[in-house]
Design an enzyme around this catalytic site. Structure first.
Site, mmCIF file in Angstrom:
data_model
loop_
_atom_site.group_PDB
_atom_site.id
_atom_site.type_symbol
_atom_site.label_atom_id
_atom_site.label_comp_id
_atom_site.label_asym_id
_atom_site.label_seq_id
_atom_site.Cartn_x
_atom_site.Cartn_y
_atom_site.Cartn_z
ATOM 1 N N ARG A 1 1.189 -5.191 -5.022
ATOM 2 C CA ARG A 1 1.196 -6.348 -4.118
ATOM 3 C C ARG A 1 1.341 -7.539 -5.050
ATOM 4 O O ARG A 1 0.461 -7.798 -5.864
ATOM 5 C CB ARG A 1 -0.107 -6.430 -3.329
ATOM 6 C CG ARG A 1 -0.249 -5.304 -2.319
ATOM 7 C CD ARG A 1 -1.317 -5.628 -1.283
ATOM 8 N NE ARG A 1 -1.423 -4.562 -0.305
ATOM 9 C CZ ARG A 1 -2.360 -3.619 -0.316
ATOM 10 N NH1 ARG A 1 -3.300 -3.649 -1.238
ATOM 11 N NH2 ARG A 1 -2.373 -2.684 0.593
ATOM 12 N N THR B 1 3.827 2.748 5.872
ATOM 13 C CA THR B 1 2.412 2.349 5.834
ATOM 14 C C THR B 1 1.601 3.287 6.705
ATOM 15 O O THR B 1 2.041 3.640 7.809
ATOM 16 C CB THR B 1 2.190 0.911 6.329
ATOM 17 O OG1 THR B 1 0.784 0.702 6.523
ATOM 18 C CG2 THR B 1 2.895 0.596 7.632
ATOM 19 N N ARG C 1 -6.055 -1.978 8.706
ATOM 20 C CA ARG C 1 -5.995 -3.437 8.612
ATOM 21 C C ARG C 1 -6.319 -4.058 9.973
ATOM 22 O O ARG C 1 -7.338 -3.717 10.543
ATOM 23 C CB ARG C 1 -4.604 -3.874 8.144
ATOM 24 C CG ARG C 1 -4.645 -4.889 7.035
ATOM 25 C CD ARG C 1 -3.252 -5.179 6.569
ATOM 26 N NE ARG C 1 -2.962 -4.492 5.347
ATOM 27 C CZ ARG C 1 -3.362 -4.882 4.153
ATOM 28 N NH1 ARG C 1 -4.065 -5.984 4.026
ATOM 29 N NH2 ARG C 1 -3.065 -4.209 3.077
ATOM 30 N N GLY D 1 0.832 -1.217 0.000
ATOM 31 C CA GLY D 1 0.000 0.000 0.000
ATOM 32 C C GLY D 1 0.859 1.255 0.000
ATOM 33 O O GLY D 1 1.842 1.335 0.736
ATOM 34 N N ASP E 1 1.718 -0.249 11.728
ATOM 35 C CA ASP E 1 1.548 -1.534 12.418
ATOM 36 C C ASP E 1 2.801 -2.412 12.336
ATOM 37 O O ASP E 1 2.703 -3.637 12.379
ATOM 38 C CB ASP E 1 0.352 -2.291 11.818
ATOM 39 C CG ASP E 1 0.547 -2.591 10.331
ATOM 40 O OD1 ASP E 1 1.481 -2.056 9.708
ATOM 41 O OD2 ASP E 1 -0.249 -3.386 9.795
ATOM 42 N N ASP F 1 4.373 -4.389 6.448
ATOM 43 C CA ASP F 1 4.564 -5.709 7.019
ATOM 44 C C ASP F 1 4.652 -6.823 5.962
ATOM 45 O O ASP F 1 5.578 -7.642 5.977
ATOM 46 C CB ASP F 1 3.371 -5.961 7.942
ATOM 47 C CG ASP F 1 3.688 -6.980 8.985
ATOM 48 O OD1 ASP F 1 4.782 -6.885 9.569
ATOM 49 O OD2 ASP F 1 2.855 -7.882 9.193
ATOM 50 N N ASP G 1 -0.892 2.393 8.205
ATOM 51 C CA ASP G 1 -1.430 1.591 9.312
ATOM 52 C C ASP G 1 -0.584 1.701 10.580
ATOM 53 O O ASP G 1 -1.060 1.449 11.677
ATOM 54 C CB ASP G 1 -1.513 0.105 8.918
ATOM 55 C CG ASP G 1 -2.381 -0.124 7.694
ATOM 56 O OD1 ASP G 1 -3.202 0.755 7.379
ATOM 57 O OD2 ASP G 1 -2.214 -1.171 7.042
#
Ligand code: F6P
Length: 319
Positions: A71, A125, A171, A10, A129, A102, A127
């Site tokens: 991706r 990202t 996510r 992403g 995360d 990730d 996110d």
């Protein structure tokens, strides 16, 4: 040395700032910058080119990623990974910077175990995360985008005596939801990491409504899959007209914030400096408590990111 940079997974605001710094910095150091287009898909297909200044002119302030990203399903196949490695060799590339999240780092972990790669990851990202770093490139801009949206929703919610359930990305991680709920003063925050205490929240909000509360703002992380459920519950139990807003991909785009631009530069310079003095690096640049470091990709992919408990405690969603 010849070093290449690529995006993977992403996109996030600040990737272009990183790509520009990469090219400018390598030229300044008398080394050769290469660009891999279309992420791992482009690596497999050999979409690699030596960078010129004009490739990165005027991109600093733009969201997305001019060298694009992907991706890649094919990269799970060992034959395609070999093809990707051979493409790097064909161009005489001595090191690779990967702007990714990730999933991309998992792919790089496998890739670096199979081939004598020299690579550095930059955590990228919205996110936020990734284990081992408290900040990932792009999250600051995404948080500002969400803040702006929540401020606007607050205006209409409070004017119309309504409840709003706003779904944010992330996510399986609730970071965006937690920080956004804190900053917008949301009454409710629902994230995958913590069981939502509906009875306690219901008692609290009913009491507040009895004492004049006229609106409710709930921030729900997409990873909970509870957006509709929370909206139905609010409508039925609070007797308040309820609307849902799914912020979606607007959270991914937009001009990077000043902070994301600065961090793109910081990450990139460190990644390049590290690669220029390594032969077989498999590390990721991380940022914690005001300092930068390098962490092995093994550690990154084999551990789970946890939201800072201090931030969770501020939200009072742990009762
Ligand atoms: O990882 C970034 C992210 O934007 C997540 O927050 C979201 O779940 C996902 O990507 C969306 O993916 P896609 O762009 O493939 O719909």
């Amino acid at each position: 040395m010849a070093l290449a940079i690529m995006g993977s997974g992403g996109d996030a605001p600040g990737m272009n700032a990183a790509v520009k710094k990469f090219v400018d910095y390598l030229y300044k150091r008398g080394e050769e910058p290469y660009l891999v287009y279309d992420g791992l898909e482009g690596l497999i297909d050999g979409r690699i080119k030596k960078a010129e200044h004009r490739d990165v002119a005027g991109i600093l302030h733009r969201g997305g990623c001019v060298i694009r990203s992907s991706r890649s399903k094919r990269f799970y196949d060992a034959a395609y990974r070999r093809q990707a490695y051979e493409n790097l060799q064909k161009h005489g590339i001595d090191g690779l910077v990967v702007l990714g999240g990730d999933g991309s780092f998992r792919a790089m972990d496998i890739f670096s175990k199979e081939f004598p790669l020299n690579f550095v990851g930059i955590p990228t990202t919205i996110d936020n995360d990734i284990y081992g770093t408290e900040y990932c490139l792009g999250v600051d801009t995404a948080l500002n985008t969400i803040r702006d949206a929540l401020d606007r929703i607050y205006d209409t919610a409070s004017t119309f005596n309504r409840a709003f359930v706003v779904e944010v990305m992330g996510r399986e991680c609730g970071y965006l939801a937690v920080i956004s709920a804190l900053g917008s003063g949301a009454e409710i925050c629902v994230i995958p990491e913590v069981d939502f205490n509906r009875p306690a929240t219901e008692t609290r909000l009913k009491d507040e409504i009895a004492h004049g509360r006229g609106y409710i703002l709930a921030v729900v992380a997409e990873g909970t899959h509870k957006t509709q459920e929370i909206a139905t519950w609010l409508e039925e139990s609070m007797g308040m007209e309820t609307r849902i807003t799914v912020l979606g991909h607007i959270q991914r785009g937009g001009a990077p914030s000043s902070y994301d631009r600065l961090m793109a530069f910081e990450f990139t310079v460190r990644a390049v400096d590290h690669l220029l003095k390594s032969e077989h690096s498999n590390k990721v640049v991380v940022y914690n408590e005001g300092g930068f470091g390098m962490m092995g990709i093994d550690d990154i992919v084999n551990n789970k990111y946890r939201i800072n408990p201090r931030h969770l405690a501020m939200l009072n969603i742990l009762d």
